[in-house]
Design a protein around this motif. Structure first.
Motif, PDB file in Angstrom:
ATOM      1  N   PRO A 146       1.201  -1.680  -0.059  1.00 22.73           N
ATOM      2  CA  PRO A 146      -0.204  -0.396   0.139  1.00 22.73           C
ATOM      3  C   PRO A 146       1.057   1.181  -0.411  1.00 22.73           C
ATOM      4  CG  PRO A 146      -1.561  -1.612   1.504  1.00 22.73           C
ATOM      5  CD  PRO A 146       0.596  -1.953   0.507  1.00 22.73           C
ATOM      6  N   TYR A 147       2.045   0.983   1.085  1.00 14.90           N
ATOM      7  CA  TYR A 147       3.159   2.564   0.749  1.00 14.90           C
ATOM      8  C   TYR A 147       3.653   2.901  -0.903  1.00 14.90           C
ATOM      9  CZ  TYR A 147       6.557   5.882   1.576  1.00 14.90           C
ATOM     10  OH  TYR A 147       7.258   6.633   1.592  1.00 14.90           O
ATOM     11  N   ASP A 148       3.810   1.646  -1.462  1.00 10.77           N
ATOM     12  CA  ASP A 148       4.122   1.827  -2.843  1.00 10.77           C
ATOM     13  C   ASP A 148       3.313   2.285  -3.827  1.00 10.77           C
ATOM     14  OD1 ASP A 148       7.140   1.331  -1.895  1.00 10.77           O
ATOM     15  OD2 ASP A 148       6.934  -0.896  -2.154  1.00 10.77           O
ATOM     16  N   GLN A 149       1.695   2.122  -4.179  1.00  8.11           N
ATOM     17  CA  GLN A 149       1.522   2.176  -4.315  1.00  8.11           C
ATOM     18  C   GLN A 149       0.883   3.660  -3.777  1.00  8.11           C
ATOM     19  OE1 GLN A 149      -1.101   1.235  -6.849  1.00  8.11           O
ATOM     20  NE2 GLN A 149       0.361  -0.674  -7.002  1.00  8.11           N
ATOM     21  N   ARG A 150       1.449   4.000  -3.387  1.00  9.87           N
ATOM     22  CA  ARG A 150       0.594   5.816  -2.646  1.00  9.87           C
ATOM     23  C   ARG A 150       1.634   6.481  -3.459  1.00  9.87           C
ATOM     24  NH1 ARG A 150       0.008   8.490   3.412  1.00  9.87           N
ATOM     25  NH2 ARG A 150      -0.255  10.138   2.817  1.00  9.87           N
ATOM     26  N   TYR A 151       2.970   5.879  -2.926  1.00  9.51           N
ATOM     27  CA  TYR A 151       3.971   6.683  -2.534  1.00  9.51           C
ATOM     28  C   TYR A 151       3.740   7.157  -4.470  1.00  9.51           C
ATOM     29  CZ  TYR A 151       9.427   7.665  -3.966  1.00  9.51           C
ATOM     30  OH  TYR A 151      10.256   7.954  -4.560  1.00  9.51           O
ATOM     31  N   VAL A 330      21.376  10.988  -3.184  1.00  6.86           N
ATOM     32  CA  VAL A 330      20.533  11.905  -2.152  1.00  6.86           C
ATOM     33  C   VAL A 330      20.543  13.366  -2.609  1.00  6.86           C
ATOM     34  CG1 VAL A 330      21.214  12.980  -0.765  1.00  6.86           C
ATOM     35  CG2 VAL A 330      21.635  11.010  -0.527  1.00  6.86           C
ATOM     36  N   ARG A 331      20.573  13.888  -4.002  1.00  3.43           N
ATOM     37  CA  ARG A 331      20.760  14.775  -4.387  1.00  3.43           C
ATOM     38  C   ARG A 331      19.176  15.238  -5.152  1.00  3.43           C
ATOM     39  NH1 ARG A 331      21.183  16.848  -9.323  1.00  3.43           N
ATOM     40  NH2 ARG A 331      20.976  19.060  -9.580  1.00  3.43           N
ATOM     41  N   HIS A 340      10.208  17.563   4.735  1.00  2.01           N
ATOM     42  CA  HIS A 340       9.218  16.493   5.014  1.00  2.01           C
ATOM     43  C   HIS A 340       8.843  15.738   4.699  1.00  2.01           C
ATOM     44  CE1 HIS A 340       6.000  19.061   3.130  1.00  2.01           C
ATOM     45  NE2 HIS A 340       5.235  17.857   3.542  1.00  2.01           N
ATOM     46  N   LEU A 341       8.822  15.587   3.211  1.00  2.00           N
ATOM     47  CA  LEU A 341       8.375  14.349   2.398  1.00  2.00           C
ATOM     48  C   LEU A 341       9.716  14.009   2.579  1.00  2.00           C
ATOM     49  CD1 LEU A 341       5.508  15.300  -0.149  1.00  2.00           C
ATOM     50  CD2 LEU A 341       5.317  14.015   2.156  1.00  2.00           C
ATOM     51  N   LEU A 342      10.821  14.017   1.687  1.00  2.00           N
ATOM     52  CA  LEU A 342      11.842  13.150   1.981  1.00  2.00           C
ATOM     53  C   LEU A 342      12.761  12.728   3.456  1.00  2.00           C
ATOM     54  CD1 LEU A 342      14.537  12.127   0.675  1.00  2.00           C
ATOM     55  CD2 LEU A 342      15.175  14.659   0.885  1.00  2.00           C
ATOM     56  N   LEU A 343      11.875  12.742   4.192  1.00  2.73           N
ATOM     57  CA  LEU A 343      12.305  12.211   5.313  1.00  2.73           C
ATOM     58  C   LEU A 343      10.926  10.972   5.911  1.00  2.73           C
ATOM     59  CD1 LEU A 343      13.912  14.937   7.725  1.00  2.73           C
ATOM     60  CD2 LEU A 343      15.248  13.842   7.007  1.00  2.73           C
ATOM     61  N   ARG A 344      10.548  11.255   5.470  1.00  2.00           N
ATOM     62  CA  ARG A 344       9.223  10.640   5.981  1.00  2.00           C
ATOM     63  C   ARG A 344       9.227   9.118   4.681  1.00  2.00           C
ATOM     64  NH1 ARG A 344       2.860  11.651   4.937  1.00  2.00           N
ATOM     65  NH2 ARG A 344       2.210   9.565   5.044  1.00  2.00           N
ATOM     66  N   HIS A 345       9.430   9.479   3.451  1.00  2.00           N
ATOM     67  CA  HIS A 345      10.004   9.113   2.334  1.00  2.00           C
ATOM     68  C   HIS A 345      11.479   8.073   2.939  1.00  2.00           C
ATOM     69  CE1 HIS A 345      10.015   6.181  -1.591  1.00  2.00           C
ATOM     70  NE2 HIS A 345      11.415   6.910  -1.124  1.00  2.00           N
TER      71      HIS A 345
END
Length: 365
Positions: A146-151, A330-331, A340-345
């Motif tokens: 589900p996470y990959d689908q939402r991503y 990383v870049r 905030h989305l990057l840290l969460r991902h």
């Protein structure tokens, strides 16, 4: 691109007659490096076109690679005809990207190119209908969590990759050319509207030459994965050399970069092609793009790509290349997402990776 073997591969791809100076051991190293960089088909085609004498041992490998490239091109064309059948009733343009576009339009860049997946671009408001039609035609999502689908569906520029259940072919369905959360916001409709129709495939379109070039550049610089980096750089070189035969090509590249909000990556991509492959880009174009991007190309970024872009067999053995690739990875994520989305991902991916590395517990399902 700092090793002698990599420099030799690049040099021979640019001037195949230099291969006449190689001994058998160097031929072996050349073919192995080309395979590792996914450039072996291109090497085989350019050696054949040069008409030079090649050792018998190398000839067998090169001829097999030419045949493989041609079979893959035929397979891509066959798949595109299948996409025409699956999607034509929707009445929408289906724009081919990258390798599929080269193969179907018989673009010079496609000669000798070895293919991975197929990329298409469709209007975003048609994604649901496109996905449904593809599922009926035998395509299914390659991402189960589900996470990959939402991503993919919430943040990215494409649906989760789709795999054909019968043939195993991978299809990437794009609705734009950069993630929705990217710092650049290209208008995909501009590319779709300008794309050219194909006589025998009414639903299928090929992007304008400047759009093919721009997409190849932004893909290289925003993807973050460089296992095909050298191949992608040669794609860019071939696209600009072919496009430059049109008198107004370079003004169109500059204008399209501004229209699509990708001036900075295109400016750096052109700089990189000129720096690493001596691609023939008019100095005034480089100057115009540099000024529009706000200044000269970053020396640090140039050094990172110069170190990182090399065949996989060499990159794996080079601590400097490994470090440079990590910095570029990383870049690329930094460009893709706000902090905030990057840290969460990244936190989610780290947890998933740790769970996969956990030792199995007896009795657990």
């Amino acid at each position: 691109m700092t090793s002698a073997a990599c420099k030799r591969l690049v040099s021979i791809l640019k001037t195949p007659t230099q291969a006449t100076q190689l001994d058998l051991s160097e031929w072996s190293q050349l073919v192995a490096g080309a395979r590792s960089a996914n450039l072996a088909g291109l090497l085989a085609e350019r050696i054949a076109a040069a008409g030079i004498t090649v050792p018998a041992e190398a000839t067998r490998h090169l001829e097999a690679l030419r045949q493989l490239s041609r079979r893959q091109t035929q397979s891509v064309r066959w798949e595109v005809h299948g996409l025409q059948r699956a999607l034509s009733q929707l009445g929408i343009p289906v724009v081919l990207l990258k390798g599929a576009a080269y193969a179907v339009s018989d673009h010079p860049v496609g000669r000798g190119r070895l293919f991975g997946d197929i990329d298409i671009l469709v209007p975003r408001n048609a994604l649901g209908d496109v996905e449904l039609r593809l599922m009926v035609a035998g395509w299914t999502s390659a991402k189960a969590s589900p996470y990959d689908q939402r991503y993919y569906r919430t943040w990215m520029h494409e649906l989760p990759p789709m795999v054909n259940v019968r043939r195993g072919t991978v299809l990437d369905v794009h609705h734009t050319i950069l993630p929705l959360t990217s710092r650049h916001s290209p208008d995909a409709e501009t590319i779709i509207r300008a794309a050219s129709a194909l006589p025998d495939l009414p639903a299928v379109r090929i992007p304008r030459p400047e759009h093919l070039l721009i997409h190849s550049i932004v893909h290289l610089l925003h993807e973050g994965e460089l296992h095909n980096g050298l191949r992608d750089l040669f794609d860019i070189d071939g696209l600009l050399r072919t496009g430059a035969s049109e008198a107004d090509f370079w003004p169109r590249v500059v204008d399209a970069s501004r229209t699509l909000d990708v001036v900075a990556p295109v400016a750096f991509g052109l700089h990189l092609a000129a720096h690493l492959l001596d691609s023939p880009i008019p100095p005034h174009v480089l100057a115009d793009m540099r000024n529009a991007a706000g200044g000269p190309a970053s020396r640090l970024l140039t050094m990172l790509y110069t170190t990182a872009i090399r065949p996989e067999n060499e990159a794996a053995e080079s601590p400097a290349a490994t470090l440079a690739r990590f910095a570029i990875y990383v870049r690329a994520h930094w460009l893709r997402m706000p902090p905030h989305l990057l840290l969460r991902h990244l936190a989610h991916k780290s947890i998933v990776r740790l769970k996969k590395d956990e030792p199995a517990v007896e009795g657990r399902a």
